[in-house]
Scaffold this motif. Structure first.
Motif, PDB file in Angstrom:
ATOM      1  N   SER A 111     -10.495  -0.700 -11.859  1.00 64.70           N
ATOM      2  CA  SER A 111     -11.087   0.475 -11.199  1.00 64.70           C
ATOM      3  C   SER A 111     -12.590   0.525 -11.441  1.00 64.70           C
ATOM      4  O   SER A 111     -13.055   0.415 -12.570  1.00 64.70           O
ATOM      5  N   TYR A 116     -11.099   0.713  -6.157  1.00 62.00           N
ATOM      6  CA  TYR A 116     -11.784   2.007  -6.101  1.00 62.00           C
ATOM      7  C   TYR A 116     -11.865   2.645  -7.488  1.00 62.00           C
ATOM      8  O   TYR A 116     -10.869   2.690  -8.215  1.00 62.00           O
ATOM      9  N   ARG A 120      -5.943   4.445  -7.547  1.00 63.68           N
ATOM     10  CA  ARG A 120      -5.205   4.247  -6.293  1.00 63.68           C
ATOM     11  C   ARG A 120      -3.859   4.947  -6.383  1.00 63.68           C
ATOM     12  O   ARG A 120      -3.467   5.426  -7.434  1.00 63.68           O
ATOM     13  N   ASN A 148      -5.992   2.680  -1.787  1.00 67.56           N
ATOM     14  CA  ASN A 148      -7.069   3.629  -2.041  1.00 67.56           C
ATOM     15  C   ASN A 148      -6.782   4.957  -1.355  1.00 67.56           C
ATOM     16  O   ASN A 148      -6.316   4.981  -0.213  1.00 67.56           O
ATOM     17  N   ALA A 152     -11.847   7.622  -0.842  1.00 71.22           N
ATOM     18  CA  ALA A 152     -12.595   6.399  -1.130  1.00 71.22           C
ATOM     19  C   ALA A 152     -13.475   6.003   0.055  1.00 71.22           C
ATOM     20  O   ALA A 152     -14.446   5.276  -0.106  1.00 71.22           O
ATOM     21  N   TYR A 153     -13.131   6.509   1.245  1.00 73.78           N
ATOM     22  CA  TYR A 153     -13.842   6.125   2.459  1.00 73.78           C
ATOM     23  C   TYR A 153     -14.684   7.241   3.050  1.00 73.78           C
ATOM     24  O   TYR A 153     -15.610   6.981   3.813  1.00 73.78           O
ATOM     25  N   ALA A 178     -11.453  -2.857  -3.497  1.00 69.82           N
ATOM     26  CA  ALA A 178     -12.666  -2.136  -3.117  1.00 69.82           C
ATOM     27  C   ALA A 178     -13.352  -2.870  -1.969  1.00 69.82           C
ATOM     28  O   ALA A 178     -13.228  -4.076  -1.817  1.00 69.82           O
ATOM     29  N   THR A 182     -16.015   1.999  -0.201  1.00 64.75           N
ATOM     30  CA  THR A 182     -15.217   2.756  -1.170  1.00 64.75           C
ATOM     31  C   THR A 182     -16.071   3.303  -2.304  1.00 64.75           C
ATOM     32  O   THR A 182     -15.727   3.183  -3.463  1.00 64.75           O
TER      33      THR A 182
END
Length: 199
Positions: A111, A116, A120, A148, A152-153, A178, A182
């Protein structure tokens, strides 16, 4: 994915369908301005050694965590048990809003580097993100399907993430990895009194 001839074939279908949803679904967490150049998410190859069928051990102290979100108010989670994997133990939670369901987040040694930073999700039954099983007997925990969360986006999403009982020191090369997109902030899934404590 549950009916695929093999877990690896189910994983390939999951990747294909997840990429299609991210590219085309109106509620995709990929911001609309970025969808035209979206070419797919990054994933680790399927590793059969990371698929487990395990019993949920209900012998845990009761714990409720209320997560405040900007869009859905307070979302309650109750710890209902723990799964014991060769890599370490993870708490299993019951989501007490929406339609209810099992929730198994994960934060591991990758991580913030290869995956991310906030962690997750492995199981989130309210979204249909599970591979079946019955927690009273055997639950399928396949870390290859770790994905994710939407935050994250896009920081417009509020995502409950892994509390201390859902963290592994082991670095996993599994599931969704990732990518350049992210880096958004996340809502930590911690009791209020622990949010200011150092890790």
């Amino acid at each position: 994915m549950r009916t695929a001839p093999s877990p690896a074939q189910g994983h390939a279908t999951w990747i294909r369908e997840r990429d299609t949803l991210f590219a085309r679904h109106p509620a995709s967490p990929i911001p609309p301005a970025d969808r035209a150049v979206f070419t797919g998410l990054r994933y680790a190859p399927y590793d059969p050694a990371l698929r487990f069928e395990v019993r949920v051990d209900p012998d845990v102290a009761p714990l409720r965590i209320d997560v405040t979100t900007g869009t859905d108010g307070v979302v309650p989670f109750d710890r209902i048990g723990r799964v014991r994997l060769p890599l370490g133990d993870l708490d299993v939670w019951w989501l007490g809003s929406y339609g209810g369901g099992l929730f198994l987040p994960l934060r591991d040694g990758s991580s913030g580097r290869r995956s991310y930073g906030g962690g997750r999700y492995v199981i989130d039954t309210v979204k249909g993100a599970d591979l079946g099983g019955d927690p009273r007997r055997d639950l399928v925990v396949d870390l290859n399907f770790a994905y994710n969360p939407s935050c994250a986006y896009d920081p417009a999403w509020a995502c409950p993430l892994a509390p201390p009982g859902n963290r592994l020191d082991t670095e996993l090369h599994a599931g969704e990895l990732a990518s350049a997109s992210t880096g958004a902030s996340a809502t930590e899934f911690l009791p209020d009194e622990e949010k200011s404590a150092p890790e």
